[in-house]
Scaffold this active site. Structure first.
Site, PDB file in Angstrom:
ATOM      1  N   HIS A  72      -3.664  -5.689  -2.409  1.00  0.00           N
ATOM      2  CA  HIS A  72      -4.247  -6.168  -1.149  1.00  0.00           C
ATOM      3  C   HIS A  72      -5.556  -5.337  -0.312  1.00  0.00           C
ATOM      4  O   HIS A  72      -5.680  -4.348  -1.296  1.00  0.00           O
ATOM      5  CB  HIS A  72      -2.591  -5.571  -0.513  1.00  0.00           C
ATOM      6  N   TYR A 197       3.972  -4.178   9.142  1.00  0.00           N
ATOM      7  CA  TYR A 197       4.821  -3.556   9.750  1.00  0.00           C
ATOM      8  C   TYR A 197       5.077  -4.089  11.212  1.00  0.00           C
ATOM      9  O   TYR A 197       4.173  -4.169  11.769  1.00  0.00           O
ATOM     10  CB  TYR A 197       4.006  -2.312   9.567  1.00  0.00           C
ATOM     11  N   PRO A 289       9.315   7.238   4.291  1.00  0.00           N
ATOM     12  CA  PRO A 289       7.942   6.199   3.370  1.00  0.00           C
ATOM     13  C   PRO A 289       7.070   5.727   4.420  1.00  0.00           C
ATOM     14  O   PRO A 289       6.721   3.829   3.379  1.00  0.00           O
ATOM     15  CB  PRO A 289       9.506   5.485   3.447  1.00  0.00           C
ATOM     16  N   LYS A 293       3.383   6.983   1.006  1.00  0.00           N
ATOM     17  CA  LYS A 293       2.686   8.246   0.411  1.00  0.00           C
ATOM     18  C   LYS A 293       3.098   8.695  -0.929  1.00  0.00           C
ATOM     19  O   LYS A 293       2.598   9.627  -1.309  1.00  0.00           O
ATOM     20  CB  LYS A 293       2.511   9.308   1.499  1.00  0.00           C
ATOM     21  N   TYR A 381      -4.162   5.386   4.535  1.00  0.00           N
ATOM     22  CA  TYR A 381      -3.483   4.054   4.092  1.00  0.00           C
ATOM     23  C   TYR A 381      -3.678   3.913   2.103  1.00  0.00           C
ATOM     24  O   TYR A 381      -2.584   3.770   1.421  1.00  0.00           O
ATOM     25  CB  TYR A 381      -3.063   3.236   4.818  1.00  0.00           C
TER      26      TYR A 381
END
Length: 385
Positions: A72, A197, A289, A293, A381
């Site tokens: 991604h 998200y 979560p 990580k 990220y």
């Protein structure tokens, strides 16, 4: 029995440590309380940082990951009726994430250890740690004894390793969030090519995936919520209400194969070492979560510990081992902050007033309109170097 490194826990941290040590000619024995079938089937994290992928590939256990993992190059932040893409390829060139389930990583590592003749023992009962302050620590389990030079505690938050450290040695930092995540695994093709998200007044939702045929979803629910309160019809209705907040987006539904509620907590115990015991992964730290990580921090710990153990066994140098906790905790606290930041940015807090919610939307506007702010999100990220 005798080995150089006794490893407690056959999750990603313990298995990867055993494999990396094997590549350096260092012997280990892995002890796992659960069955092999259990550890290979339990669904956990699914987002691998660039550094995690590089580590697995360099270790020779990345063939299936490269073949079946889903690369991604961005994520979408969805709020206030609109979607905003964070483009990794522009903001952090050459770095990305790969969606590949933790249970698949575990399968690959178990296969590699067994193919190399590694000693991985499942369904081991009554593991206890002894002599941690001596030069000859040892483990007992099921009436047997394993002498070691070093013990690695990779047995998770509820394992026996951390509680074996005497009271008063560790400083513990923790936070319980006032909500949980209801997670489901569904036999349906993802409705999006990248993770979504979503922040809504109804609560947070996440659209993720595991394969081209299997999707992963999460819903923010009250802390202490029971999974029995969420029949399939209610789950799909709530996911649609939150994810279809953007015009033109339609959520595909299908068979729910698995569901469960995960508490949201943050936890750090430091130092991550005591005598000849070294903690790695969830045994030392837990992150909510939202920032993806947990697994990646475990792999980072193992990289540091492998280098330190190699220096010790190959050259007799204990300097890196002495500095193990200090080296790991810098990354741990960066990940803690990022996970907290993502959590507070996207979730609805019951005690927030109208002012707090407007601040939240204002910061989301900043992240999605400022390249500098978006770059901060992107580089954290995909994983710091």
């Amino acid at each position: 029995m005798r080995t150089q490194v006794g490893i407690i826990g056959a999750g990603p941290a313990g298995l990867l440590l055993s494999h990396l040590l094997h590549l350096r000619g260092i012997s280990s024995v892995v002890l796992e309380k659960r069955s092999r079938d259990h550890v290979e089937r339990r669904v956990r994290a699914g987002v691998l940082e660039q550094g995690t992928v590089d580590t697995l590939v360099e270790a020779g256990v990345g063939e299936r990951l490269l073949r079946e993992g889903l690369p991604h190059h961005g994520i979408e932040l969805r709020y206030d009726g609109a979607g905003h893409r964070i483009p990794f390829e522009k903001l952090v060139p050459g770095r990305r994430i790969t969606v590949y389930g933790q249970q698949e990583v575990v399968k690959d590592l178990i296969a590699a250890r067994l193919a190399a003749g590694g000693d991985v023992r499942f369904e081991v009962e009554d593991v206890a740690l002894h002599g941690l302050e001596t030069e000859r620590p040892y483990l007992t389990f099921g009436g047997e004894r394993l002498d070691c030079d070093v013990i690695a505690g990779c047995d998770g938050f509820h394992g026996v390793s951390r509680p074996s450290i005497p009271e008063g040695v560790l400083s513990v930092y923790e936070r319980e969030y006032p909500f949980a995540w209801l997670g489901i695994l569904a036999r349906v093709a993802p409705s999006s090519e990248e993770l979504i998200y979503t922040r809504t007044e109804r609560g947070f939702a996440l659209h993720s995936m595991r394969t081209p045929e299997v999707s992963r979803f999460y819903l923010q629910v009250p802390a202490g919520e029971r999974v029995e309160e969420w029949p399939d019809e209610r789950i799909w209705a709530e996911l649609k209400a939150r994810l279809e907040s953007v015009p033109g987006f339609a959520l595909a539904t299908g068979e729910i194969m698995e569901k469960g509620v995960t508490p949201m907590r943050a936890f750090v115990a430091e130092p991550m070492q005591y005598g000849r015991l070294y903690l790695a992964g969830d045994a030392a730290h837990i992150v909510p979560p939202t920032g993806a990580k947990g697994l990646n921090l475990a792999v980072a710990d193992v990289r540091v510990l492998t280098r330190a153990l190699a220096a010790y066994f190959e050259h007799g140098s204990a300097g890196l081992l002495d500095g193990y906790s200090r080296a790991c905790l810098r990354r741990v606290w960066r990940a803690q902050h990022f996970s907290w930041w993502m959590t507070t940015l996207l979730h609805t807090f019951e005690d927030d007033d109208a002012y707090a919610r407007r601040l939240q939307l204002s910061y989301l506007d900043y992240v999605t309109s400022s390249e500098a702010a978006a770059t901060t999100l992107a580089e954290n990220y995909v994983g710091m170097p």
